[in-house]
Design a protein around this motif. Sequence first.
Motif, short mmCIF file in Angstrom:
data_model
loop_
_atom_site.label_atom_id
_atom_site.label_comp_id
_atom_site.label_asym_id
_atom_site.label_seq_id
_atom_site.Cartn_x
_atom_site.Cartn_y
_atom_site.Cartn_z
N MET A 126 0.35 5.18 -2.07
CA MET A 126 0.60 4.80 -3.47
C MET A 126 0.95 6.02 -4.31
O MET A 126 1.82 5.95 -5.19
N MET A 127 0.32 7.15 -4.02
CA MET A 127 0.63 8.38 -4.75
C MET A 127 2.07 8.80 -4.45
O MET A 127 2.81 9.18 -5.35
N GLU A 128 2.47 8.71 -3.17
CA GLU A 128 3.83 9.06 -2.80
C GLU A 128 4.82 8.12 -3.47
O GLU A 128 5.85 8.56 -3.99
N ILE A 129 4.51 6.83 -3.47
CA ILE A 129 5.40 5.85 -4.10
C ILE A 129 5.50 6.11 -5.59
O ILE A 129 6.58 6.05 -6.18
N GLY A 130 4.37 6.43 -6.23
CA GLY A 130 4.38 6.75 -7.66
C GLY A 130 5.25 7.96 -7.95
O GLY A 130 6.01 7.98 -8.93
N GLU A 131 5.17 8.97 -7.09
CA GLU A 131 6.00 10.18 -7.26
C GLU A 131 7.47 9.83 -7.09
O GLU A 131 8.33 10.29 -7.86
N ILE A 159 -11.80 0.49 7.33
CA ILE A 159 -11.34 0.04 6.00
C ILE A 159 -11.25 1.22 5.04
O ILE A 159 -10.27 1.35 4.30
N LYS A 160 -12.25 2.10 5.08
CA LYS A 160 -12.21 3.28 4.21
C LYS A 160 -11.00 4.16 4.54
O LYS A 160 -10.32 4.65 3.65
N ALA A 161 -10.77 4.34 5.84
CA ALA A 161 -9.61 5.15 6.24
C ALA A 161 -8.32 4.49 5.79
O ALA A 161 -7.39 5.16 5.30
N MET A 162 -8.26 3.16 5.91
CA MET A 162 -7.06 2.43 5.49
C MET A 162 -6.87 2.54 3.97
O MET A 162 -5.75 2.73 3.49
N ILE A 163 -7.96 2.46 3.24
CA ILE A 163 -7.89 2.58 1.78
C ILE A 163 -7.39 3.96 1.39
O ILE A 163 -6.53 4.10 0.51
N GLU A 164 -7.89 4.99 2.06
CA GLU A 164 -7.43 6.36 1.77
C GLU A 164 -5.95 6.51 2.08
O GLU A 164 -5.20 7.13 1.32
N ARG A 165 -5.54 5.94 3.21
CA ARG A 165 -4.13 6.01 3.59
C ARG A 165 -3.25 5.28 2.55
O ARG A 165 -2.20 5.77 2.14
N LEU A 166 -3.73 4.10 2.12
CA LEU A 166 -2.99 3.34 1.10
C LEU A 166 -2.92 4.09 -0.22
O LEU A 166 -1.89 4.08 -0.89
N ARG A 167 -4.02 4.74 -0.60
CA ARG A 167 -4.01 5.54 -1.83
C ARG A 167 -2.99 6.66 -1.74
O ARG A 167 -2.26 6.94 -2.69
N ALA A 168 -2.95 7.33 -0.57
CA ALA A 168 -1.97 8.41 -0.39
C ALA A 168 -0.56 7.86 -0.47
O ALA A 168 0.33 8.47 -1.11
#
Length: 146
Positions: free
Chosen positions: A60-65, A49-58
């Motif tokens: 989300m950062m790409e999507i925001g950019e 779950i932590k790995a998935m959350i980190e991947r999702l955060r990354a």
Amino acid sequence: MAGLFCEMLGREGNGIGIAKQRTPLVQCKRHCGVRKHKRHSTRKLKTKIKAMIERLRAEMMEIGEEQRCIKEGQNQVRKKYEEVEAEREHIKRETEVIAKQSASIQVRLNLMFGILKARAQNDFVGAAQLTQSLRDLVRKQNERMQ
């Protein structure tokens, strides 16, 4: 069956033994011999779950950019559209002015042609009237320009 805790169950009547599998006995390095299957799986689940959350955060950062880049592109397109629209309005006004000038020139040419025709036919009264009309028209146009 190595590593599994099994129990032999007998059925009534036929005497055949069937092996029934229970939860696997996990040899924990810290707690040897104790069933820790659920604890280990929850730890693995938490790390996943932590790995998935980190991947999702990354992501989300790409999507925001990407969204920021899209917004900048939209702003550039909007500015370019406004510039083109302003240029279109300017050209439209210039075209209207040129059309009015062309119509005015055509009227003056028609009057001049009428004057020449009247003089060719020795109609000096008609030529004088057309000449006066031409003078009045030129005077009005000059007054509008000033």
